[in-house]
Design an enzyme around this catalytic site. Structure first.
Site, PDB file in Angstrom:
ATOM      1  N   ASP A   1      56.466  23.741  11.720  1.00  0.00           N
ATOM      2  CA  ASP A   1      57.285  24.893  12.078  1.00  0.00           C
ATOM      3  C   ASP A   1      58.455  24.971  11.108  1.00  0.00           C
ATOM      4  OD1 ASP A   1      58.320  27.132  13.540  1.00  0.00           O
ATOM      5  OD2 ASP A   1      57.422  26.300  15.367  1.00  0.00           O
TER       6      ASP A   1
ATOM      7  N   ASP B   1      56.777  26.238   5.815  1.00  0.00           N
ATOM      8  CA  ASP B   1      56.413  27.643   5.975  1.00  0.00           C
ATOM      9  C   ASP B   1      54.897  27.766   5.890  1.00  0.00           C
ATOM     10  OD1 ASP B   1      55.897  30.372   5.690  1.00  0.00           O
ATOM     11  OD2 ASP B   1      57.674  30.727   4.460  1.00  0.00           O
TER      12      ASP B   1
ATOM     13  N   HIS C   1      49.236  37.109  16.408  1.00  0.00           N
ATOM     14  CA  HIS C   1      49.587  38.438  16.939  1.00  0.00           C
ATOM     15  C   HIS C   1      50.978  38.889  16.483  1.00  0.00           C
ATOM     16  CE1 HIS C   1      51.829  37.335  20.957  1.00  0.00           C
ATOM     17  NE2 HIS C   1      52.239  36.597  19.952  1.00  0.00           N
TER      18      HIS C   1
END
Length: 372
Positions: free
Chosen positions: A238, A258, A276
């Site tokens: 993360d 990243d 999403h």
């Protein structure tokens, strides 16, 4: 076009498609219902902030209005307001009403008890969604919707950007209180999903020796899966400000980085509620990095595991469809992503170089195994 119906004493004006007074009144009610629908969300947020589910749960029995008001230290002059708040929440099935006799001399009184939904809002429960509710109804997420109309006419990537001048991830990087709130909200969802996954979808993780949880935040998912499969070593990737200060263990490590640039090698890459958030083009970039990561493994059955929604499912209940459409609108307002139908998912999988996929329905979301 208007349709005018003449009567001896007056003229009734109807719009096309509204052929009677009842049609007109029904249409008005429908408009009103959606105009004030936000009150359901705000009432729910208020209940969580006041601690109503916690109070009833701690009491261990249904509570009358006066008992609830006393326990919450509600201003006596506002007890009727509490009644009206609870009336909305009972109608929304967050609480039930039962009859309760306080003593032999007293008549029965109505009392409030928890439902299955409000049990998920008790903060001390391991699968509590209380923080998730407060976060998603926070002004940071709600305010961008006031700018959707403006966004349609500008060049910004999202209404969130129109409102704040930066995207949500940049915002989390500079606003520490929001960053903490958001990460805690994602952690509450991760606990619930992990609990279900390790019980209902064991086959998804069986045989894996290494896995990277991309965008895994505080590592709730990785810890839960690792506990259920002790031989599985998990890494959480993360952004640096998310994993800063988090400590791992023998089978859990945290990597600041990243996902658009690098994902550590593993037998499987796990993506829960990640894709999403992003456009199709951005998803393809992420998935190509995922493919590079699992191509570095010699393990049979290497794969990418996606947990996300699939819209456009046939014979789906209206409420389920509505919830998915709400999530899609949220992705449009605060990010650059969307909720996808199966054809759209297949397109980004194949474009990224994957050969096949398998869908396992899981409530509103699905587990999608994607294979090279």
């Amino acid at each position: 076009m208007k349709k005018v119906i003449s009567t001896p004493s007056t003229k009734m004006v109807f719009l096309d498609g509204l052929e009677s007074t009842q049609d007109l009144l029904d249409a008005q009610a429908h408009v009103w219902n959606h105009t004030f629908n936000y009150i359901n969300s705000m009432s729910l947020k208020c209940a969580v902030q006041l601690g109503i589910p916690d109070t009833i749960h701690k009491h261990g029995a249904p509570m009358t209005l006066s008992q609830l008001a006393d326990a919450l230290s509600i201003n006596k002059a506002k007890s009727n307001g509490l009644f009206r708040l609870m009336r909305i929440l009972v109608h929304s099935n967050f609480f039930d009403k039962v009859k309760k006799t306080l003593s032999k001399e007293e008549e029965e009184e109505e009392a409030y008890c928890l439902t299955r939904a409000s049990r998920l809002l008790v903060r001390d429960e391991p699968l509590s969604m209380a923080t998730f509710v407060v976060t998603m109804i926070d002004h940071t997420f709600v305010d961008p919707f006031h700018h959707v109309g403006e966004w349609f006419g500008d060049d910004n990537p999202s209404p969130f950007f129109t409102k704040n001048g930066r995207n949500i991830w940049e915002h989390a990087g500079v606003d520490q209180s929001f960053n903490q709130l958001f990460n805690e909200a994602m952690a509450t969802d991760a606990r619930l999903v992990t609990n279900i996954l390790v019980q209902e979808c064991k086959q998804v993780f069986e045989g894996l020796e290494t896995m990277v949880d991309v965008g895994g935040g505080m590592g709730i998912m990785a810890r839960g899966v690792g506990a259920a499969f002790p031989g599985l070593k998990c890494a959480v990737l993360d952004l640096p400000h998310v994993v800063a200060g988090l400590e791992g263990s023998d089978n859990l490590s945290f990597v600041g980085g990243d996902m658009f640039h690098f994902i550590p090698n593993a037998d499987a890459v796990f993506l829960k509620w990640i894709l999403h958030d992003w456009s199709d083009e951005e998803c393809v970039r992420i998935l190509k990095k995922c493919k590079e990561a699992i191509d570095g493994s010699n393990k049979d059955g290497r794969k990418v595991i996606v947990v996300d929604m699939i819209v456009g499912v046939e014979r789906e209940e209206d409420k389920t469809t509505e919830t998915k459409l709400h999530f899609d609108a949220m992705m449009m307002a605060v990010a650059t992503g969307k909720e996808r139908n199966e054809k759209e998912w297949a397109n980004i999988f194949y474009t990224s170089g994957f050969q096949k996929y398998n869908i396992i329905p899981l409530g509103l979301r699905s587990v999608i195994e994607v294979f090279p």
